[in-house]
Design an enzyme around this catalytic site. Structure first.
Site, PDB file in Angstrom:
ATOM      1  N   LYS A 281       0.864  -1.184   0.000  1.00 51.89           N
ATOM      2  CA  LYS A 281       0.000   0.000   0.000  1.00 51.89           C
ATOM      3  C   LYS A 281       0.910   1.247   0.000  1.00 51.89           C
ATOM      4  O   LYS A 281       1.828   1.339   0.805  1.00 51.89           O
ATOM      5  CB  LYS A 281      -0.879  -0.012   1.253  1.00 51.89           C
ATOM      6  CG  LYS A 281      -2.052   0.910   1.218  1.00 51.89           C
ATOM      7  CD  LYS A 281      -2.984   0.631   2.409  1.00 51.89           C
ATOM      8  CE  LYS A 281      -4.423   0.622   1.999  1.00 51.89           C
ATOM      9  NZ  LYS A 281      -5.366   0.345   3.083  1.00 51.89           N
ATOM     10  N   GLU A 366     -18.607  -5.851  10.896  1.00 54.37           N
ATOM     11  CA  GLU A 366     -19.545  -5.108  11.764  1.00 54.37           C
ATOM     12  C   GLU A 366     -20.596  -6.025  12.377  1.00 54.37           C
ATOM     13  O   GLU A 366     -21.035  -5.794  13.508  1.00 54.37           O
ATOM     14  CB  GLU A 366     -20.228  -4.005  10.957  1.00 54.37           C
ATOM     15  CG  GLU A 366     -19.324  -2.816  10.638  1.00 54.37           C
ATOM     16  CD  GLU A 366     -18.417  -3.035   9.451  1.00 54.37           C
ATOM     17  OE1 GLU A 366     -18.483  -4.117   8.831  1.00 54.37           O
ATOM     18  OE2 GLU A 366     -17.606  -2.146   9.142  1.00 54.37           O
ATOM     19  N   ARG A 394     -25.279  -3.016   7.837  1.00 49.48           N
ATOM     20  CA  ARG A 394     -25.126  -4.468   7.625  1.00 49.48           C
ATOM     21  C   ARG A 394     -25.202  -5.238   8.940  1.00 49.48           C
ATOM     22  O   ARG A 394     -25.280  -6.452   8.934  1.00 49.48           O
ATOM     23  CB  ARG A 394     -23.851  -4.804   6.883  1.00 49.48           C
ATOM     24  CG  ARG A 394     -22.569  -4.518   7.544  1.00 49.48           C
ATOM     25  CD  ARG A 394     -21.418  -5.164   6.804  1.00 49.48           C
ATOM     26  NE  ARG A 394     -21.514  -5.004   5.349  1.00 49.48           N
ATOM     27  CZ  ARG A 394     -20.553  -5.386   4.498  1.00 49.48           C
ATOM     28  NH1 ARG A 394     -19.479  -5.954   4.944  1.00 49.48           N
ATOM     29  NH2 ARG A 394     -20.685  -5.213   3.203  1.00 49.48           N
TER      30      ARG A 394
HETATM   31  C1  LIG Z   1     -18.429  -2.699   5.606  1.00 44.88           C
HETATM   32  C2  LIG Z   1     -17.285  -1.712   5.578  1.00 44.88           C
HETATM   33  N1  LIG Z   1     -16.659  -1.403   6.722  1.00 44.88           N
HETATM   34  C3  LIG Z   1     -15.647  -0.511   6.735  1.00 44.88           C
HETATM   35  C4  LIG Z   1     -15.256   0.101   5.564  1.00 44.88           C
HETATM   36  C5  LIG Z   1     -14.177   1.172   5.590  1.00 44.88           C
HETATM   37  N2  LIG Z   1     -13.013   0.744   4.805  1.00 44.88           N
HETATM   38  C6  LIG Z   1     -12.806   1.197   3.590  1.00 44.88           C
HETATM   39  S1  LIG Z   1     -11.454   0.567   2.892  1.00 44.88           S
HETATM   40  C7  LIG Z   1     -11.074  -0.306   4.322  1.00 44.88           C
HETATM   41  C8  LIG Z   1      -9.854  -1.137   4.405  1.00 44.88           C
HETATM   42  C9  LIG Z   1      -9.842  -2.106   3.258  1.00 44.88           C
HETATM   43  O1  LIG Z   1      -8.694  -2.930   3.373  1.00 44.88           O
HETATM   44  P1  LIG Z   1      -8.404  -3.905   2.168  1.00 44.88           P
HETATM   45  O2  LIG Z   1      -9.633  -4.627   1.790  1.00 44.88           O
HETATM   46  O3  LIG Z   1      -7.233  -4.707   2.566  1.00 44.88           O
HETATM   47  O4  LIG Z   1      -8.066  -2.942   0.940  1.00 44.88           O
HETATM   48  P2  LIG Z   1      -6.764  -2.021   0.763  1.00 44.88           P
HETATM   49  O5  LIG Z   1      -7.194  -0.628   1.189  1.00 44.88           O
HETATM   50  O6  LIG Z   1      -5.692  -2.575   1.635  1.00 44.88           O
HETATM   51  O7  LIG Z   1      -6.446  -2.097  -0.686  1.00 44.88           O
HETATM   52  C10 LIG Z   1     -12.054  -0.106   5.251  1.00 44.88           C
HETATM   53  C11 LIG Z   1     -12.052  -0.709   6.609  1.00 44.88           C
HETATM   54  C12 LIG Z   1     -15.954  -0.237   4.388  1.00 44.88           C
HETATM   55  N3  LIG Z   1     -15.662   0.370   3.219  1.00 44.88           N
HETATM   56  N4  LIG Z   1     -16.936  -1.141   4.409  1.00 44.88           N
HETATM   57 MG   LIG Z   2      -5.273  -4.465   2.344  1.00 43.05          MG
END
Ligand SMILES: Cc1ncc(C[n+]2csc(CCOP(=O)(O)OP(=O)(O)O)c2C)c(N)n1
Ligand SMILES: [Mg+2]
Ligand SMILES: CC(=O)[C@@H](O)[C@H](O)COP(=O)(O)O
Length: 651
Positions: A281, A366, A394
């Site tokens: 990242k 969640e 959700r």
């Molecule tokens: C249900 C839900 N909870 C929380 C979020 C907030 N959120 C957005 S991106 C993220 C982290 C995502 O991590 P990952 O799937 O590893 O993707 P990366 O950013 O590392 O590419 C979170 C917690 C969300 N979008 N949806």
């Molecule tokens: Mg990730």
């Protein structure tokens, strides 16, 4: 012209020679840093998927093949490679969305920014392709290691693995959500990542044996024994293959050749397969890599050279919550914090720093957060589950039938309630008032400033036999807005109600109180008396507020949640059930999906601009006066208007 400018779509990308791809990747990174530092956005995640996205669009044939990005915040490179290179108004009204958008491109599939849904989308697409005999089409899902901690992902994997349909699950493993990804899934991926070491060890073994001149048979036997031994130690492929999924990887996600080779291998299987891609990242941008918090997961406007954010003044709602919950936790040993992979964004980091064993990050889960909180409460704790308002959606069933049905003392703190702005329709926190109103026993507070947030949070965590909710918006908390009196459980903020009585009761909810005070000022310019009250606890609507409303001829409610199930909706229903003649105007968010844009502008466009609300209130009062006059003439008798509002005891 650089390579990136020459790419108008995937066919241009496919025409490039493999040796041109690293150069293209460099141009994409330079573009992302320059563009996103000007507008803000998800810089870190997109810097991590440059080579992966290049590989996806060289191996698969979008839009015939469908490429689904989980959460969608990492789809900027996909947009760049599919004909959208004007990022000048990214996430601004009229500009590019920060997520996939079907209105923008036939290459975009899923617009929902809620994590962990992509595999279900891919499974559904694959079923449709199979039943429609479109067997040349492939469903591809790109899911982050964080999103893979969400329950939906495993429901989908269970289905995908049981079929022979061509579903390619690309796990984009950068070891982080915002912070490092937690849980057993993260550990398993880490184990698989060591396979990269295993492959290197193996290569070293092959080279050494060849150099040593060992005879063919001996070399093969030795190598096979080494491979078997190493595989069991460092690379148990288990989980995915035990599920029945072919596993490809781990792949260096920044090696264009390795990525393309792995994706082609996966495509050639023609069935369900996991491609485990290791990425970084913030790749290629030192300020992001140096950011321990979240590798520039989501940035505002920054200096592209240094990554420094623009200075901002004033406390945020989140920072007020962060301070107060840590204060509370100091004396309340039973209070614990729960986050769904957003410890810093929701304001639980200070709590965690002070009491590391009393804050739990459950991953992007969640539903588990809510029900495990019910378990915590049953065990004698008082959990405070902090999530963005939209993500509580959700966990509705868990709030209803695990927390409320069991009268569990759990407090949900909903940040980003109301219109959030740049993240668009699946991020606006406009559903919680309606959803929470459905939950028997649940009580919800909407503070209007820092002091009421502190007070209502303390009141919430004092409730041990029902769920409580405290919701507040995105951004800066307003200056203190003191009350001048109390009316039942509501704060009176302005009004000459103890004089001859006011014409209008203006009910102001939470972060919209400043707008309501502006409405009242404008209405008074028309000679109409207005009392402004803040109910503070707005679910359920209490009898005292209904009584107060019934003592006015006209009530207007201003709130930043969806109309259905909102405060105005409930207050009007209560008055109707009393056959009360008071007229009610509800100024809430329209019950539809609101686009992305600047928060204040979106509120205005939703009909909540003070000048528009004031105009409509004055018109309603005038209309009411005309109706009263005409009915009085008709009856030749004195009007039977609702008794004026009673005087308030001063505070
Ligand atoms: C249900 C839900 N909870 C929380 C979020 C907030 N959120 C957005 S991106 C993220 C982290 C995502 O991590 P990952 O799937 O590893 O993707 P990366 O950013 O590392 O590419 C979170 C917690 C969300 N979008 N949806
Ligand atoms: Mg990730
Ligand atoms: C994609 C996602 O869900 C989060 O990254 C979100 O965009 C963050 O929103 P804020 O910028 O309001 O914290």
């Amino acid at each position: 012209m650089g390579l990136l400018e020459s790419i108008q779509g995937p066919s241009d990308l496919k025409a490039l020679a493999p040796e041109q791809l690293p150069e293209l990747a460099g141009e994409v990174r330079d573009f992302l840093v320059a563009a996103v530092s000007r507008t803000g956005g998800h810089l870190g995640p997109n810097l991590g998927v440059v080579e992966l996205t290049i590989g996806l669009h060289r191996v698969f044939d979008s839009p015939r093949d469908r490429i689904v990005f989980d959460t969608g915040h990492q789809s900027y490179v996909h947009k760049l490679l599919t004909g959208r290179q004007d990022f000048s108004r990214l996430r601004e009204a009229g500009g590019l969305s920060g997520y996939p958008s079907r209105a923008e491109s036939e290459h975009d599939v899923v617009e929902n920014s809620h994590a962990s849904t992509s595999l279900s989308w891919a499974d559904g697409l694959a079923k449709a392709f199979a039943l429609r005999s479109e067997r040349d089409r492939t469903a591809v899902a790109v899911i982050g290691d964080g999103a893979l901690t969400g329950g939906m992902a495993w429901e989908a994997l269970n289905n995908i693995a049981a079929s022979d349909r061509p579903v390619i699950v690309v796990v984009n493993d950068n070891e982080r959500s915002y912070a490092p990804t937690i849980g057993g899934m993260a550990s398993h991926l880490a184990t698989l990542r060591t396979t990269r070491e295993y492959e290197r060890l193996l290569d070293w073994g092959k080279q050494s044996l060849r150099k040593g001149g060992a005879p063919g048979r001996l070399a093969y036997e030795t190598l096979h024994g080494v491979k078997k031994g190493l595989k069991d130690i460092v690379a148990p492929q288990g989980l995915f293959e035990d599920l029945g999924l072919k596993y490809v990887g781990p792949v260096d996600g920044h090696d264009t050749e390795a990525v393309e080779h792995a994706l082609r291998r996966a495509k050639s299987y023609g069935g369900p397969v996991i491609v485990h891609v290791i990425t970084q990242k913030g790749r290629g941008y030192q300020p992001a890599l140096a950011d321990d918090a979240d590798h520039f997961h989501a940035v505002g406007v920054i200096d592209p050279e240094t990554g420094e954010a623009q200075a901002s003044s004033g406390a945020s709602w989140t920072s007020v919550f962060s301070r107060e919950i840590t204060e509370i936790a100091t004396t309340r040993r039973d209070v614990v914090g729960v986050t769904a992979a957003m410890q810093i964004p929701v304001g639980l980091q200070e709590f965690a720093d002070a009491f590391p064993d009393r804050v739990f990050d459950v991953g992007i889960a969640e539903q588990h957060a809510a029900t495990s909180a019910a378990g915590m409460a049953a065990g004698g704790l008082h959990p405070v589950v902090a999530v963005y308002a939209t993500f509580l959606n959700r966990a509705f069933d868990q709030v209803l039938l695990d927390v409320a049905l069991h009268r569990a003392g759990v407090t949900f703190v909903l940040d980003r309630a109301g219109v959030t702005g740049p993240d668009g329709p699946s991020h606006h926190g406009m559903w919680d008032l309606g959803l929470c109103r459905l939950v028997p026993g649940l009580r919800l507070a909407a503070p209007r400033d820092a002091e009421t947030l502190r007070e209502e949070l303390r009141e919430a965590v004092a409730v041990e036999d029902a769920p409580t909710v405290v919701r507040f918006g995105k951004g800066k908390v307003p200056a203190a807005i003191p009350a001048i009196a109390r009316a039942g459980h509501a704060d009176v903020l302005e009004g000459e109600a103890w004089s001859a009585g006011d014409d209008v009761l203006l009910v102001a909810v939470g972060a919209l109180v400043p707008r309501a005070l502006e409405v009242a000022r404008r209405v008074r310019e028309h000679g109409v008396g207005v009392t402004v009250v803040d109910p503070r606890w707005v679910v359920p609507v209490d009898d005292a507020l209904v009584d107060l409303a019934g003592r006015h001829s006209h009530v207007a409610v201003l709130e930043d949640g969806g109309e259905v199930g909102g405060v105005g909706w409930a207050l009007a229903a209560a008055l109707r059930s009393r056959r009360d003649a008071t007229t009610v105007q509800v100024f809430a968010l329209p019950q539809r999906f609101l686009d992305f844009g600047e928060r204040e502008t979106l509120l205005d466009e939703a009909g909540l601009a003070p000048q528009d609300v004031a105009r409509r209130v004055v018109e309603a009062v005038a209309q009411q006066a005309r109706s009263s006059a005409s009915s009085a003439t008709a009856e030749e008798s004195p009007t039977t208007s609702t008794p004026r509002s009673a005087a308030f005891p001063s505070r």
